[in-house]
Design a protein around this motif. Structure first.
Motif, short mmCIF file in Angstrom:
data_model
loop_
_atom_site.label_atom_id
_atom_site.label_comp_id
_atom_site.label_asym_id
_atom_site.label_seq_id
_atom_site.Cartn_x
_atom_site.Cartn_y
_atom_site.Cartn_z
N ALA A 111 -9.74 4.80 -7.98
CA ALA A 111 -9.06 5.45 -6.85
C ALA A 111 -8.74 6.89 -7.22
O ALA A 111 -8.32 7.18 -8.34
CB ALA A 111 -7.79 4.70 -6.51
N GLU A 112 -8.94 7.78 -6.28
CA GLU A 112 -8.71 9.20 -6.54
C GLU A 112 -7.31 9.64 -6.12
O GLU A 112 -6.81 10.64 -6.63
CB GLU A 112 -9.76 10.04 -5.81
CG GLU A 112 -11.16 9.79 -6.34
CD GLU A 112 -12.23 10.46 -5.51
OE1 GLU A 112 -11.90 11.22 -4.58
OE2 GLU A 112 -13.41 10.23 -5.82
N ASP A 113 -6.70 8.91 -5.20
CA ASP A 113 -5.38 9.31 -4.74
C ASP A 113 -4.31 8.82 -5.71
O ASP A 113 -4.55 7.94 -6.54
CB ASP A 113 -5.11 8.78 -3.33
CG ASP A 113 -5.19 7.26 -3.26
OD1 ASP A 113 -5.92 6.65 -4.06
OD2 ASP A 113 -4.52 6.67 -2.40
N GLU A 114 -3.14 9.41 -5.60
CA GLU A 114 -2.03 9.05 -6.48
C GLU A 114 -1.49 7.67 -6.10
O GLU A 114 -1.46 7.30 -4.93
CB GLU A 114 -0.93 10.10 -6.36
CG GLU A 114 0.21 9.87 -7.33
CD GLU A 114 1.27 10.96 -7.25
OE1 GLU A 114 1.79 11.33 -8.30
OE2 GLU A 114 1.56 11.43 -6.13
N ASP A 115 -1.07 6.93 -7.11
CA ASP A 115 -0.44 5.63 -6.87
C ASP A 115 0.80 5.86 -6.03
O ASP A 115 1.68 6.64 -6.38
CB ASP A 115 -0.06 5.01 -8.22
CG ASP A 115 0.45 3.59 -8.11
OD1 ASP A 115 0.93 3.19 -7.03
OD2 ASP A 115 0.41 2.88 -9.13
N PRO A 116 0.92 5.19 -4.85
CA PRO A 116 2.08 5.41 -3.99
C PRO A 116 3.40 5.07 -4.67
O PRO A 116 4.44 5.60 -4.30
CB PRO A 116 1.84 4.51 -2.79
CG PRO A 116 0.58 3.78 -3.03
CD PRO A 116 -0.03 4.26 -4.29
N ARG A 117 3.36 4.21 -5.69
CA ARG A 117 4.59 3.87 -6.41
C ARG A 117 5.13 5.08 -7.17
O ARG A 117 6.33 5.18 -7.39
CB ARG A 117 4.35 2.72 -7.39
CG ARG A 117 3.98 1.42 -6.71
CD ARG A 117 3.74 0.33 -7.72
NE ARG A 117 2.73 0.71 -8.68
CZ ARG A 117 2.38 -0.01 -9.73
NH1 ARG A 117 2.95 -1.16 -9.96
NH2 ARG A 117 1.45 0.41 -10.56
N THR A 118 4.25 6.02 -7.54
CA THR A 118 4.68 7.20 -8.29
C THR A 118 5.61 8.06 -7.43
O THR A 118 6.68 8.46 -7.88
CB THR A 118 3.46 8.02 -8.75
OG1 THR A 118 2.63 7.17 -9.55
CG2 THR A 118 3.87 9.23 -9.56
#
Length: 192
Positions: free
Chosen positions: A90-97
């Motif tokens: 995955a290229e997007d940031e982990d939403p948990r971050t």
């Protein structure tokens, strides 16, 4: 989704784009993103394939020198379906971050977190655990999970599963060793 350690670097650098799995039934859904030890992985395609129909290019994309090597490495019960998974990191940031970094909590945010923690406590087969676990992590950051679990009279594997639930709420962060409260977790404990 479990991914063998030998594949982690290849998934990260893009040289592994296929995995084969023998499952009784499909375990992943095309289009979904899964958290794995290799990172967040997007499964682009899931196709049932007969082992005799695996192509050489797909075996190589899975990190095998040949179709025979890929088939020989299949785990599970012979006769169960074999699935070909096309995947990428995955290229997007982990939403948990982003969630974990949110230190400004509204009254509604605090109430929602409290409600979610209460639900976790109620659903537990070992009694309420969320407050004690958050407190242990607050008091003892960067301490091995096994030591934290023992301090709470818990077994390590289910303790780690519970901490992952807190991480999914953005309240904790995993460290190289142990955990610490996230800014969101610290803010919640201050406000509750």
């Amino acid at each position: 989704m479990l991914i063998e350690q030998r594949l982690h670097q290849g998934i990260r650098d893009g040289s592994i784009t296929v995995m084969f799995r023998r499952w009784k039934r499909r375990q992943v859904t095309a289009g979904n993103t899964y958290r794995t030890a290799a990172g967040r992985v997007v499964v682009a395609e899931v196709t049932e394939v007969a082992p005799s129909r695996i192509r050489s290019a797909d075996a190589r994309a899975a990190g095998y020198p040949s179709v025979a090597a890929a088939v020989a490495d299949l785990r599970g019960t012979p006769g169960d379906p074999v699935f070909l998974l096309r995947l990428r990191l995955a290229e997007d940031e982990d939403p948990r971050t982003a969630l974990a970094a949110a230190a400004e909590l509204s009254t509604e945010d605090v109430a929602e977190i409290a409600l979610r923690l209460e639900r976790l406590d109620r659903a537990s087969n070992h009694g309420p655990w969320t407050a004690a676990t958050l407190d242990a992590i607050r008091r003892r950051p960067a301490v091995r999970a096994g030591d934290l679990a023992a301090g709470l009279g818990r077994e390590t594997p289910p303790f780690k599963v519970d901490v992952r639930k807190l991480k999914n709420l953005g309240l904790t962060l995993s460290l190289e060793v142990g955990y610490r409260l996230s800014p969101r977790g610290e803010a919640y404990l201050r406000e509750r």
